[in-house]
Design a protein around this motif. Structure first.
Motif, PDB file in Angstrom:
ATOM      1  N   THR A   1      20.013   0.836  -8.762  1.00  0.00           N
ATOM      2  CA  THR A   1      20.472   2.018  -9.497  1.00  0.00           C
ATOM      3  C   THR A   1      19.500   2.401 -10.595  1.00  0.00           C
ATOM      4  OG1 THR A   1      22.796   1.522  -9.028  1.00  0.00           O
ATOM      5  CG2 THR A   1      22.336   2.955 -10.912  1.00  0.00           C
ATOM      6  N   LEU A   2      19.102   1.421 -11.419  1.00  0.00           N
ATOM      7  CA  LEU A   2      18.225   1.719 -12.543  1.00  0.00           C
ATOM      8  C   LEU A   2      16.809   2.043 -12.084  1.00  0.00           C
ATOM      9  CD1 LEU A   2      19.411  -0.901 -15.194  1.00  0.00           C
ATOM     10  CD2 LEU A   2      19.944   1.541 -15.041  1.00  0.00           C
ATOM     11  N   ALA A   3      16.319   1.366 -11.047  1.00  0.00           N
ATOM     12  CA  ALA A   3      14.968   1.645 -10.563  1.00  0.00           C
ATOM     13  C   ALA A   3      14.860   3.082 -10.054  1.00  0.00           C
ATOM     14  CB  ALA A   3      14.594   0.657  -9.452  1.00  0.00           C
ATOM     15  N   TRP A   4      15.801   3.495  -9.204  1.00  0.00           N
ATOM     16  CA  TRP A   4      15.750   4.858  -8.676  1.00  0.00           C
ATOM     17  C   TRP A   4      16.073   5.890  -9.743  1.00  0.00           C
ATOM     18  CZ3 TRP A   4      12.938   5.842  -4.881  1.00  0.00           C
ATOM     19  CH2 TRP A   4      12.840   4.987  -3.780  1.00  0.00           C
ATOM     20  N   ARG A   5      16.919   5.520 -10.694  1.00  0.00           N
ATOM     21  CA  ARG A   5      17.202   6.442 -11.795  1.00  0.00           C
ATOM     22  C   ARG A   5      15.915   6.819 -12.522  1.00  0.00           C
ATOM     23  NH1 ARG A   5      19.653   4.572 -17.660  1.00  0.00           N
ATOM     24  NH2 ARG A   5      19.346   6.568 -18.726  1.00  0.00           N
ATOM     25  N   TYR A   6      15.113   5.829 -12.894  1.00  0.00           N
ATOM     26  CA  TYR A   6      13.906   6.103 -13.663  1.00  0.00           C
ATOM     27  C   TYR A   6      12.796   6.704 -12.813  1.00  0.00           C
ATOM     28  CZ  TYR A   6      15.999   3.470 -17.514  1.00  0.00           C
ATOM     29  OH  TYR A   6      16.820   3.035 -18.517  1.00  0.00           O
ATOM     30  N   LEU A   7      12.641   6.223 -11.585  1.00  0.00           N
ATOM     31  CA  LEU A   7      11.565   6.745 -10.742  1.00  0.00           C
ATOM     32  C   LEU A   7      11.805   8.205 -10.363  1.00  0.00           C
ATOM     33  CD1 LEU A   7      10.916   3.667  -8.409  1.00  0.00           C
ATOM     34  CD2 LEU A   7       9.534   4.448 -10.346  1.00  0.00           C
ATOM     35  N   LEU A   8      13.040   8.536  -9.999  1.00  0.00           N
ATOM     36  CA  LEU A   8      13.350   9.934  -9.674  1.00  0.00           C
ATOM     37  C   LEU A   8      13.240  10.818 -10.910  1.00  0.00           C
ATOM     38  CD1 LEU A   8      16.410   9.522  -7.253  1.00  0.00           C
ATOM     39  CD2 LEU A   8      14.044  10.128  -6.665  1.00  0.00           C
TER      40      LEU A   8
ATOM     41  N   LEU B   1       5.170  12.034 -22.792  1.00  0.00           N
ATOM     42  CA  LEU B   1       5.717  10.749 -23.216  1.00  0.00           C
ATOM     43  C   LEU B   1       6.702  10.197 -22.200  1.00  0.00           C
ATOM     44  CD1 LEU B   1       6.135   8.526 -25.353  1.00  0.00           C
ATOM     45  CD2 LEU B   1       7.843  10.011 -26.418  1.00  0.00           C
ATOM     46  N   SER B   2       7.515  11.065 -21.620  1.00  0.00           N
ATOM     47  CA  SER B   2       8.613  10.613 -20.771  1.00  0.00           C
ATOM     48  C   SER B   2       8.143  10.063 -19.425  1.00  0.00           C
ATOM     49  CB  SER B   2       9.602  11.770 -20.533  1.00  0.00           C
ATOM     50  OG  SER B   2      10.174  12.193 -21.750  1.00  0.00           O
ATOM     51  N   VAL B   3       7.134  10.694 -18.810  1.00  0.00           N
ATOM     52  CA  VAL B   3       6.729  10.284 -17.465  1.00  0.00           C
ATOM     53  C   VAL B   3       6.280   8.820 -17.418  1.00  0.00           C
ATOM     54  CG1 VAL B   3       5.056  10.650 -15.622  1.00  0.00           C
ATOM     55  CG2 VAL B   3       6.222  12.603 -16.649  1.00  0.00           C
ATOM     56  N   PRO B   4       5.294   8.395 -18.216  1.00  0.00           N
ATOM     57  CA  PRO B   4       4.911   6.981 -18.143  1.00  0.00           C
ATOM     58  C   PRO B   4       6.005   6.036 -18.612  1.00  0.00           C
ATOM     59  CG  PRO B   4       3.770   8.074 -19.950  1.00  0.00           C
ATOM     60  CD  PRO B   4       4.443   9.141 -19.166  1.00  0.00           C
ATOM     61  N   THR B   5       6.880   6.501 -19.509  1.00  0.00           N
ATOM     62  CA  THR B   5       7.964   5.654 -19.992  1.00  0.00           C
ATOM     63  C   THR B   5       8.940   5.323 -18.876  1.00  0.00           C
ATOM     64  OG1 THR B   5       7.824   6.504 -22.263  1.00  0.00           O
ATOM     65  CG2 THR B   5       9.914   5.510 -21.592  1.00  0.00           C
ATOM     66  N   VAL B   6       9.438   6.353 -18.192  1.00  0.00           N
ATOM     67  CA  VAL B   6      10.464   6.112 -17.179  1.00  0.00           C
ATOM     68  C   VAL B   6       9.879   5.502 -15.907  1.00  0.00           C
ATOM     69  CG1 VAL B   6      11.970   7.909 -18.082  1.00  0.00           C
ATOM     70  CG2 VAL B   6      10.331   8.487 -16.293  1.00  0.00           C
ATOM     71  N   VAL B   7       8.656   5.873 -15.551  1.00  0.00           N
ATOM     72  CA  VAL B   7       8.051   5.280 -14.351  1.00  0.00           C
ATOM     73  C   VAL B   7       7.822   3.788 -14.568  1.00  0.00           C
ATOM     74  CG1 VAL B   7       5.974   5.231 -12.914  1.00  0.00           C
ATOM     75  CG2 VAL B   7       7.012   7.412 -13.527  1.00  0.00           C
ATOM     76  N   THR B   8       7.354   3.414 -15.751  1.00  0.00           N
ATOM     77  CA  THR B   8       7.177   1.993 -16.063  1.00  0.00           C
ATOM     78  C   THR B   8       8.501   1.252 -16.000  1.00  0.00           C
ATOM     79  OG1 THR B   8       5.273   2.466 -17.491  1.00  0.00           O
ATOM     80  CG2 THR B   8       6.373   0.343 -17.788  1.00  0.00           C
ATOM     81  N   ALA B   9       9.549   1.831 -16.609  1.00  0.00           N
ATOM     82  CA  ALA B   9      10.860   1.195 -16.576  1.00  0.00           C
ATOM     83  C   ALA B   9      11.364   1.057 -15.140  1.00  0.00           C
ATOM     84  CB  ALA B   9      11.855   2.008 -17.407  1.00  0.00           C
ATOM     85  N   GLY B  10      11.158   2.091 -14.328  1.00  0.00           N
ATOM     86  CA  GLY B  10      11.591   2.023 -12.939  1.00  0.00           C
ATOM     87  C   GLY B  10      10.881   0.926 -12.167  1.00  0.00           C
ATOM     88  N   LEU B  11       9.566   0.808 -12.342  1.00  0.00           N
ATOM     89  CA  LEU B  11       8.806  -0.230 -11.648  1.00  0.00           C
ATOM     90  C   LEU B  11       9.220  -1.627 -12.102  1.00  0.00           C
ATOM     91  CD1 LEU B  11       5.238   1.377 -11.624  1.00  0.00           C
ATOM     92  CD2 LEU B  11       6.865   1.197  -9.724  1.00  0.00           C
TER      93      LEU B  11
END
Length: 317
Positions: free
Chosen positions: A49-56, A192-202
């Motif tokens: 859930t959290l991985a796809w939340r951040y990656l999407l 700021l948001s793109v690298p933040t959420v992609v990192t969290a998703g990965l």
């Protein structure tokens, strides 16, 4: 770092607009428990859930930015955003949700939403924002609203592991808000948001692979209902919520933004009643009144300060 005079002279209109953005952001963040519960009911693990939340959400940010220029960070900032912003976001979600294994959800919400107190205290210690009487009063009203909504937990029945995790998440979030404010300087919210959420998703993809016992395994095979919930988390609870909050943060500052954001649990409780069928008590509405009073107090005080600054600027030397 102290504020420059330019950032202190905010117009009532700009402050009002920024406050409304934070209120909308809080409403979007308030949908997180709804979509999370629905995703779990549809068979999605926490890591998935959290991985796809951040990656999407990262994909949504890229599309919404519309140009590469709005995705550019100042030179040398990307590594800091990944290490501090992305890892911090993953740690925050992991700590708060892990606490639910040891303490009830209402108790976790009460403990986590002590974060405005930590924000206010840290800002005062760093001398980045003054601890005025208005802010103290608004903070007390906000915390009183949280207590009224979820109820003060009984210390005798609490698992110390859950209490520690929830309070750690609150302190981490208190540090995270001014960190976002600093990292955003000279950059758009999208950058700021793109690298933040992609990192969290990965990070959650890796966590699901190496530690499935803690977060559940990661998978790309989800039911239609799970995908719908995860998409809601990504678009509404993450992408839109982040943009609204980060857009308003430079105008309001961390303390005021954190206090206004305490509307979030009221929105979450209301949505839980409407979507999940969970009952709402009188304390929820009482808490909403207290939080609304805090927002109004901050808004009126901010408008008065801006008006006074404007008059002072027009006086002859």
């Amino acid at each position: 770092m102290t504020r420059t005079p330019a950032t202190d002279h905010r117009s009532p209109r700009s402050t009002t607009s920024a406050s409304l953005l934070v209120l909308l952001s809080a409403a979007c963040f308030g949908t997180i428990p709804i979509f999370t519960v629905l995703a779990a009911r549809a068979g999605a693990s926490l890591a998935t859930t959290l991985a796809w939340r951040y990656l999407l959400a990262g994909a949504v940010f890229v599309i919404a930015a519309r140009s590469r220029e709005r995705l550019r960070l100042p030179p040398g900032r990307l590594r800091e955003v990944i290490l501090l912003g992305g890892v911090g976001q993953a740690m925050l979600g992991g700590l708060a949700l892990s606490a639910l294994a040891f303490i009830p959800a209402a108790t976790m919400v009460f403990l986590f939403y002590t974060y405005p107190a930590w924000v206010t205290l840290l800002a005062a210690l760093r001398r980045t924002e003054p601890l005025t009487g208005t802010r103290v009063a608004a903070l007390l009203l906000s915390l009183g609203g949280i207590v009224a909504m979820v109820g003060a937990p009984s210390a005798a029945s609490l698992d110390p592991r859950g209490v520690g995790l929830a309070l750690a998440a609150a302190v981490l979030y208190a540090l995270y808000i001014p960190l976002l404010n600093r990292l955003q300087q000279g950059a758009s919210p999208y950058a700021l948001s793109v690298p933040t959420v992609v990192t969290a998703g990965l990070i959650f993809v890796i966590a699901g692979a190496v530690a499935p016992a803690l977060f559940g395994g990661f998978t790309v095979h989800l039911s239609l209902g799970a995908w719908a919930s995860v998409t809601g988390l990504a678009v509404l609870s993450t992408a839109l919520a982040f943009i609204l909050f980060l857009t308003a943060l430079p105008t309001l500052g961390p303390v005021r933004a954190a206090i206004i954001s305490t509307l979030e649990p009221f929105v979450a409780a209301l949505l839980q009643r409407l979507v999940l069928g969970q009952p709402l008590g009188a304390g929820t509405f009482a808490g909403g009144v207290l939080i609304a009073s805090a927002v109004l107090l901050l808004q009126l005080r901010g408008a008065a300060d801006a008006a006074a600054a404007s008059v002072a600027g027009e006086r002859p030397v």
